[in-house]
Design an enzyme around this catalytic site. Structure first.
Site, mmCIF file in Angstrom:
data_model
loop_
_atom_site.group_PDB
_atom_site.id
_atom_site.type_symbol
_atom_site.label_atom_id
_atom_site.label_comp_id
_atom_site.label_asym_id
_atom_site.label_seq_id
_atom_site.Cartn_x
_atom_site.Cartn_y
_atom_site.Cartn_z
ATOM 1 N N MET A 19 0.833 -1.200 0.000
ATOM 2 C CA MET A 19 0.000 0.000 0.000
ATOM 3 C C MET A 19 0.872 1.256 0.000
ATOM 4 S SD MET A 19 -3.499 -0.771 2.090
ATOM 5 C CE MET A 19 -2.815 -0.630 3.740
ATOM 6 N N GLY A 20 2.162 1.090 -0.332
ATOM 7 C CA GLY A 20 3.042 2.239 -0.404
ATOM 8 C C GLY A 20 3.556 2.677 0.948
ATOM 9 N N ASN A 21 4.083 3.924 0.998
ATOM 10 C CA ASN A 21 4.762 4.437 2.186
ATOM 11 C C ASN A 21 5.832 3.439 2.617
ATOM 12 O OD1 ASN A 21 4.146 5.314 5.602
ATOM 13 N ND2 ASN A 21 5.161 6.555 4.061
ATOM 14 N N HIS A 51 9.500 -3.436 3.482
ATOM 15 C CA HIS A 51 9.036 -3.646 2.117
ATOM 16 C C HIS A 51 10.201 -3.985 1.183
ATOM 17 C CE1 HIS A 51 5.682 -0.904 3.541
ATOM 18 N NE2 HIS A 51 5.005 -1.921 3.062
ATOM 19 N N GLN A 83 -10.302 -2.835 2.524
ATOM 20 C CA GLN A 83 -9.805 -3.503 3.728
ATOM 21 C C GLN A 83 -9.738 -2.575 4.931
ATOM 22 O OE1 GLN A 83 -6.018 -4.340 1.584
ATOM 23 N NE2 GLN A 83 -5.018 -3.933 3.549
ATOM 24 N N GLU A 95 5.950 -11.820 7.101
ATOM 25 C CA GLU A 95 5.404 -12.558 8.237
ATOM 26 C C GLU A 95 4.864 -11.641 9.329
ATOM 27 O OE1 GLU A 95 8.316 -15.326 9.643
ATOM 28 O OE2 GLU A 95 7.952 -16.731 7.995
ATOM 29 N N ASP A 151 2.470 -9.602 9.091
ATOM 30 C CA ASP A 151 1.021 -9.800 8.966
ATOM 31 C C ASP A 151 0.763 -11.300 8.821
ATOM 32 O OD1 ASP A 151 0.005 -6.920 8.773
ATOM 33 O OD2 ASP A 151 1.548 -6.964 7.227
ATOM 34 N N GLN A 194 -2.702 -12.602 7.771
ATOM 35 C CA GLN A 194 -2.895 -12.301 6.353
ATOM 36 C C GLN A 194 -2.171 -13.317 5.486
ATOM 37 O OE1 GLN A 194 -2.611 -8.192 4.440
ATOM 38 N NE2 GLN A 194 -0.586 -9.017 3.991
ATOM 39 N N VAL A 225 11.026 -7.585 9.517
ATOM 40 C CA VAL A 225 12.168 -6.684 9.658
ATOM 41 C C VAL A 225 11.856 -5.722 10.806
ATOM 42 C CG1 VAL A 225 13.591 -4.934 8.539
ATOM 43 C CG2 VAL A 225 12.735 -6.886 7.226
#
Length: 282
Positions: A30-32, A37, A61, A151, A153, A156, A179
């Site tokens: 979702m960016g940021n 990431h 969501q 991991e 999430d 999810q 991380v």
């Protein structure tokens, strides 16, 4: 690094790669973006010839009262980071690309109730339905060989794995370990809502979960007491606790005698910011 914004562009590029015999990995975001990431992008590079990272803040969501409107959108800096990380293509769809018939009456995918109605699903009803709906759409548009998820999430991750298996997607799901910041705090875009001192203090969440995991590894049979002690400790540190739970790692079921692959999962509020984390208790 190339950029695609609509269905025609993304399909043209990925179909050409497939015609050339190249494998594609997808990193949905979702960016940021942050270092967590980028670890997903690095893992994707090891798994495939070409890497696609999607950036789309999915309204389906977010529940009522959640931070959709205020969710950080930092496309320019995200693209700079992705290019440095070796991403080949960033897919930045708008809402019409993802939901051509709007959000009122879209075709929806429902997450499996056994995986999606406890823990995060109990606190955020409908959240995982929104997740699998948008991920299914991304899978259909990108048609990757591999998809990479963190991991952090963990629930999810299990829901996406089930969707892939149940719907017959020929996509391999690759998990990447969480991380963390130097304090131990799991990296998250929502950490940006915390001040410097708050971020440092929030690292205590992972410390408490690791202590709980060590008790389980040490042979503690009273899992309910382990959960309660962790909740008490977190409250004493100033967190508002949503849940702390010890669950089977394979399906988030209540542990039974003989279950050895366990996970300690938690959601708390630090001030107004909701934080989630989990650690292995194998």
């Amino acid at each position: 690094m190339r950029q695609a914004t609509n269905r025609e562009q993304i399909r043209a590029i990925t179909r050409r790669w497939r015609s050339e015999g190249l494998k594609t990995a997808l990193v949905p975001t979702m960016g940021n973006l942050h270092r967590g990431h980028l670890a997903l992008v690095e893992a994707a590079r090891r798994e495939a010839d070409r890497v696609v990272t999607s950036i789309y803040v999915n309204p389906a969501q977010f529940g009522e009262g959640e931070d959709f409107d205020n969710y950080p959108r930092t496309l320019d800096s995200d693209c700079e980071l992705l290019e440095q990380a070796g991403c080949d293509l960033v897919f930045v769809p708008d809402q019409r690309t993802m939901y051509p018939y709007g959000l009122e009456n879209p075709v929806r995918v429902l997450a499996p109730a056994d995986l999606s109605t406890s823990l995060e699903g109990k606190s955020r009803p409908g959240h995982f339905d929104g997740v699998v709906t948008v991920v299914a759409r991304l899978f259909n548009l990108v048609d990757p060989d591999v998809a990479v998820f963190g991991e952090k999430d963990f629930q999810q991750l299990l829901v996406i794995r089930r969707m892939v298996e149940d719907l017959g997607y020929g996509i391999r799901i690759v998990p990447v370990p969480t991380v963390r910041e130097p304090s131990g705090l799991a990296m998250s875009s929502r950490n940006n809502y915390l001040g410097a001192e708050e971020r440092e203090a929030a690292g205590a969440l992972s410390t408490v979960l690791l202590e709980a995991a060590e008790r389980i590894k040490g042979g503690s049979k009273g899992l309910a007491q382990v959960e309660q002690d962790a909740r008490t400790r977190l409250k004493g540190l100033g967190f508002r606790v949503d849940y702390v739970a010890v669950r089977r790692a394979k399906d988030l079921g209540e542990p039974q005698p003989g279950d050895f692959e366990l996970r300690v999962l938690a959601a708390v509020y630090h001030g107004c910011t909701r934080l989630i984390d989990n650690v292995s208790a194998i």
